[in-house]
Design an enzyme around this catalytic site. Structure first.
Site, PDB file in Angstrom:
ATOM      1  N   GLY B  87       0.842  -1.200   0.000  1.00 13.47           N
ATOM      2  CA  GLY B  87       0.000   0.000   0.000  1.00 13.47           C
ATOM      3  C   GLY B  87       0.866   1.234   0.000  1.00 13.47           C
ATOM      4  O   GLY B  87       2.089   1.178   0.185  1.00 13.47           O
ATOM      5  N   GLY B  89       0.670   5.694   0.779  1.00 13.72           N
ATOM      6  CA  GLY B  89      -0.100   6.826   1.250  1.00 13.72           C
ATOM      7  C   GLY B  89       0.807   8.033   1.301  1.00 13.72           C
ATOM      8  O   GLY B  89       1.932   8.016   0.779  1.00 13.72           O
ATOM      9  N   GLY B  90       0.301   9.074   1.947  1.00 13.88           N
ATOM     10  CA  GLY B  90       1.078  10.300   2.013  1.00 13.88           C
ATOM     11  C   GLY B  90       2.390  10.124   2.761  1.00 13.88           C
ATOM     12  O   GLY B  90       3.329  10.882   2.567  1.00 13.88           O
ATOM     13  N   GLY B  92       4.429   7.443   2.736  1.00 19.06           N
ATOM     14  CA  GLY B  92       5.417   6.533   2.172  1.00 19.06           C
ATOM     15  C   GLY B  92       4.759   5.339   1.535  1.00 19.06           C
ATOM     16  O   GLY B  92       3.568   5.326   1.260  1.00 19.06           O
ATOM     17  N   VAL B  94       4.524   0.979   1.548  1.00 16.52           N
ATOM     18  CA  VAL B  94       4.781  -0.247   2.306  1.00 16.52           C
ATOM     19  C   VAL B  94       4.875  -1.406   1.320  1.00 16.52           C
ATOM     20  O   VAL B  94       3.997  -1.578   0.474  1.00 16.52           O
ATOM     21  CB  VAL B  94       3.673  -0.516   3.345  1.00 16.52           C
ATOM     22  CG1 VAL B  94       4.011  -1.780   4.144  1.00 16.52           C
ATOM     23  CG2 VAL B  94       3.501   0.671   4.278  1.00 16.52           C
ATOM     24  N   ASP B 203      -3.098   8.259  14.653  1.00 16.30           N
ATOM     25  CA  ASP B 203      -3.864   7.888  13.465  1.00 16.30           C
ATOM     26  C   ASP B 203      -4.613   6.570  13.689  1.00 16.30           C
ATOM     27  O   ASP B 203      -4.620   5.692  12.832  1.00 16.30           O
ATOM     28  CB  ASP B 203      -2.932   7.785  12.250  1.00 16.30           C
ATOM     29  CG  ASP B 203      -3.704   7.921  10.927  1.00 16.30           C
ATOM     30  OD1 ASP B 203      -4.860   8.387  10.954  1.00 16.30           O
ATOM     31  OD2 ASP B 203      -3.140   7.541   9.883  1.00 16.30           O
TER      32      ASP B 203
END
Lengths: 206, 635
Positions: B87, B89-90, B92, B94, B203
């Site tokens: 995945g 996201g903002g 980085g 994974v 988060d």
């Protein structure tokens, strides 16, 4: 009147096939409009050879469907199974087959009824199904076809018809183990009549 | 890693470009048409294809980094081989990677140095990473390694193969309260451990909580699941000044707005109570199928979050006990000093909750067939608020409520902030939830079943003065035995000797032109004028409602089209007496529910046919068969 019956595939809800048939009216022996799906043409099958399906007889011995196949066609009726009771409609359905069993002979067909149970402990309830069938008058007071257990719903899972217990289903299998026709109920109340199965056998013989 | 194109042969360049394009297509970074144009353009210009892609704006530097990482899987992080992308996201990307020396699979998170999301101070970043690595708790994804290599920070973490709570709630619509509190308890336990290491997650949300089966040999019940908190990537130290210690640049607010605490919106220093708030919002989502607050913009959401949550219980798809609701609201209190003062206190309060000792039943309160259709549909635009995002902070912080005063949010910054985020969110719509109130469906396991029709006689049926018309056992059109009336205007009662949770099942086959067929339930056999539930079949429709007499006024609550097969064969009806509601199913799909406190429990069912409107229709107008009473228990 037009009846619409649906036969679902072995692969659950992904491919429902709405099939139209005609009905001549609601007589006591209706053409119930059930149209079987010709599996070899239209349905993906999870197992290639139904003759390899293995069930358990009332003595606890394993029985391969192939070992029972002596006629040209085998009608395999999967009942809903043991649900803390024998489903009355299952008893009614299989009782009707017991009363009309002789009508299979002209089609060179035989019948096997499968009673799914979730555990070995429930295996004894096969006797309850037999008793329920015999509540209505049948010849010689003996169930004329083999009744087999599907312990742990193994066969049900192979056929992809699990729904709590089993979705009631009826198959016509040929001597090579190929499924020629299949009917999987849309709900537990949805089962083909004896007449519609005989009609399908008649069409196969043509 | 990238060799300049001028040092490579034409074949090498072409081969390399082809591989680059292939990965872009695999990862869906480019469509086929854009990929073709990009390749042509790079060839014409004789430049490296990645550079061309960035120059044309079709790929971002982060995209290029992913492609390069996959092109050179052993060169990204020493000792690890990248296998695939999990995945991004903002914060980085994974990857699934193989730790080469131990030959084990790990999750590898990389953050490009120089990106907007990297820490401004490498030493601080490293210090925090080491702190994360010190966390060792069964409810936290284990950090394994940290480092920096060729312009990237990397974290190696335990690879956890499970489903996230977000996936679970998407699939099951809502989760059973017992299961939700089991999840909350484990997360609170993990966060307590983090707090002991002075770390705040920042988060917490369903997508960052991973559910796993219990480990082998565990004493946990088989239907329980272990929860692991993932992605401490936004974590900060609790005991330092927030402005100095953030992993992000100081002019951004980061988090997932749907779950973020009010103080995160206003860029105040956060403490563990922000995580408590987010955990409460997460629990709400799992219980009721959607985050607690929705708004058209982040600014509007911030305003909503600054005020106590007003709950319209009638709009909730599931009802939970009062003490559970109280704790939820307390966790989400706008003022942090109103939230539980410690994780120990939160854990104690969870342990005191009623109705959660029965195990973590994995079934959702509504679990059959299309039953979830009647629950609030997902708002397709809500995704924007559940994703971790960065928001320009400058305008929002001008009037931020550092004193925790909810009244200090000025209209001015709201307007400005709205402009900043409304494009990001698109037309995020506030959805009014007008669905019927419904309690959970918790009893689904059949303990015992008793037939209500023996197939031969009317034994057990009330053939006394309450019966209307002539009833008999007959042969149905499919040759099965059934109970039916040989009159048109008829009614017959069957007493139900069951006071606990139970299911009444029956097959019925209304004949074409039969007109109305009622299955009355929750019937008080002594006081026949008391309100009763009624599932009504007409030639074309299925209706659910209540009435006070056999042929009197019918109050309709649910109206559905009749199934196509209804006049062609038997169809199955299930009526369940659940915790707070009668659940009614047709063909194993939910028709609707009636509240028990409105129609009562009753002690009987009654089959009623007022008589068909089609004079040509002759009795029997309907056949009933396979009637059962099943005693139910929790799964």
């Amino acid at each position: 009147m037009v009846n619409r019956f649906q036969c679902n595939t072995f692969l659950a809800a992904s491919a429902w096939l709405g099939l139209l048939g005609t009905c001549v009216g609601c007589s006591r022996l209706p053409d119930d409009g059930v149209v079987f799906t010709e599996v070899t043409k239209s349905q993906p099958i999870t197992i290639e050879d139904f003759s390899t399906l293995t069930f358990t007889d009332k003595s606890g011995d394993e029985v391969k469907l192939a070992d029972l196949m002596t006629q040209k066609y085998l009608v395999l009726v999967i009942t809903r199974g043991w649900n803390n009771g024998v489903c009355f409609y299952c008893a009614s359905q299989t009782s009707r087959w017991a009363r009309r069993f002789d009508e299979l002979a002209p089609y060179d067909a035989q019948l096997v009824v499968v009673f799914p149970v979730e555990s070995e402990q429930d295996a004894t309830h096969l006797d309850d199904l037999a008793k329920s069938i015999k509540k209505e008058p049948i010849s010689n007071e003996a169930v004329p076809y083999p009744m087999l257990l599907d312990i742990n719903l193994t066969g049900v899972d192979q056929l992809g018809i699990r729904s709590q217990l089993a979705k009631p289903a009826t198959y016509i299998v040929d001597r090579e183990g190929r499924v020629r026709f299949a009917y999987v109920g849309e709900s537990i109340a949805d089962r083909p009549t004896v007449d519609s199965v005989l009609e399908q056998l008649g069409q196969l013989g043509q | 890693m990238s060799m300049p194109a001028e040092h490579q042969s034409d074949d090498q360049v072409e081969n390399r470009d082809n591989q680059f394009i292939e990965i872009c297509l695999q990862q869906k970074l480019l469509d086929t048409k854009t990929a073709g144009m990009l390749q042509s353009s790079a060839t014409e210009q004789g430049s490296w294809i990645g550079q061309t892609a960035v120059r044309h704006g079709v790929l971002s530097p982060a995209d290029i980094d992913i492609v390069e990482s996959l092109l050179h899987p052993k060169n990204v992080v020493p000792g690890y081989e990248i296998l695939s992308v999990v995945g991004r996201g903002g914060m980085g990307v994974v990857y699934v990677a193989r730790q080469i020396d131990l030959d084990r699979i790990v999750a590898l998170k990389t953050i490009l140095v120089g990106s907007a999301t990297h820490p401004t101070n490498a030493a601080r970043f490293e210090r925090e990473a080491k702190a994360l690595a010190r966390l060792q708790h069964p409810n936290i994804v284990q950090a394994l390694n940290f480092g920096k290599h060729e312009g990237r920070y990397f974290f190696a973490m335990e690879f956890v193969k499970g489903r996230t709570c977000e996936e679970a709630v998407t699939r099951e619509t809502v989760l059973a309260p017992a299961k939700v509190w089991m999840i909350v308890r484990q997360v609170a336990s993990g966060l307590l451990h983090a707090r002991h290491h002075d770390l705040i997650h920042r988060d917490i949300k369903p997508a960052n909580l991973i559910l796993l089966p219990p480990p082998e040999g565990s004493v946990m019940a088989s239907d329980m699941e272990v929860v692991k908190i993932a992605d401490f990537g936004l974590a900060v130290f609790a005991n330092d000044h927030a402005d100095e210690m953030k992993l992000t640049t100081a002019d951004k607010i980061i988090g997932s707005p749907a779950y973020m605490s009010p103080e995160q919106f206003s860029h105040e220093a956060v403490d563990f109570r922000s995580d408590v708030y987010a955990l409460g919002a997460t629990a709400w989502h799992l219980l009721f199928g959607a985050p607690p607050l929705r708004a058209k913009s982040l600014a509007a959401l911030s305003v909503l979050k600054s005020k106590p949550l007003v709950v319209d219980r009638s709009s909730l798809p599931v009802q939970i006990p009062e003490d559970q609701m109280r704790l939820l609201l307390r966790m989400m209190a706008p003022k942090r000093d109103k939230r539980p003062g410690s994780y120990e206190e939160l854990l104690q309060q969870i342990d005191r909750l009623s109705d959660i000792d029965s195990g973590a039943s994995s079934h959702s309160p509504v679990a059959l067939g299309k039953s979830a259709d009647l629950l609030p549909p997902d708002d397709s635009t809500s995704d924007a608020l559940t994703q971790t995002m960065e928001m320009p902070h400058t305008e929002m912080s001008v009037a931020s409520a550092r004193d925790n005063s909810t009244g200090s949010h000025s209209k001015g910054w709201i307007a400005i902030a709205s402009l900043a985020v409304i494009i990001l969110l698109g037309g995020f719509a506030f959805v009014s939830n007008a669905k019927p109130m419904r309690g959970p469906r918790v009893y689904t396991r059949v303990l015992r079943s008793t037939p209500l029709f023996d197939g031969i006689t009317l034994g057990g049926w009330s053939t006394d003065g309450t019966m209307i018309g002539a009833w008999n056992t007959v042969v149905a059109p499919d040759s099965s035995n059934a109970i039916a009336s040989t009159s048109k205007r008829t009614a017959i009662t069957r007493r139900i000797s069951q006071t606990g949770p139970h299911r009444i099942s029956l097959f019925l086959w209304p004949q074409s032109g039969s007109g109305v067929v009622d299955i009355d339930f929750a019937l008080d056999s002594v006081n026949a004028n008391d309100v009763r539930g009624c599932l009504r079949f007409t030639d074309n429709e299925i209706l659910l409602g209540h009435k006070r007499s056999d042929f009197g006024t019918f109050d309709k609550f649910v109206q559905l089209a009749a199934p196509e097969a209804m006049h062609d064969r038997f169809v199955v009806v299930d009526i369940e007496y659940q915790k707070a509601d009668w659940y009614v199913f047709l063909e194993e799909k939910l028709v609707g529910t009636l509240r028990i406190d409105e129609v009562g429990q009753g002690d009987a069912i009654r089959l009623v046919t007022p008589g068909g409107t089609d004079v040509r229709a002759q009795p029997p107008l309907v056949y009933f068969s396979d009637l059962w009473l099943s005693e139910l228990a929790e799964q």
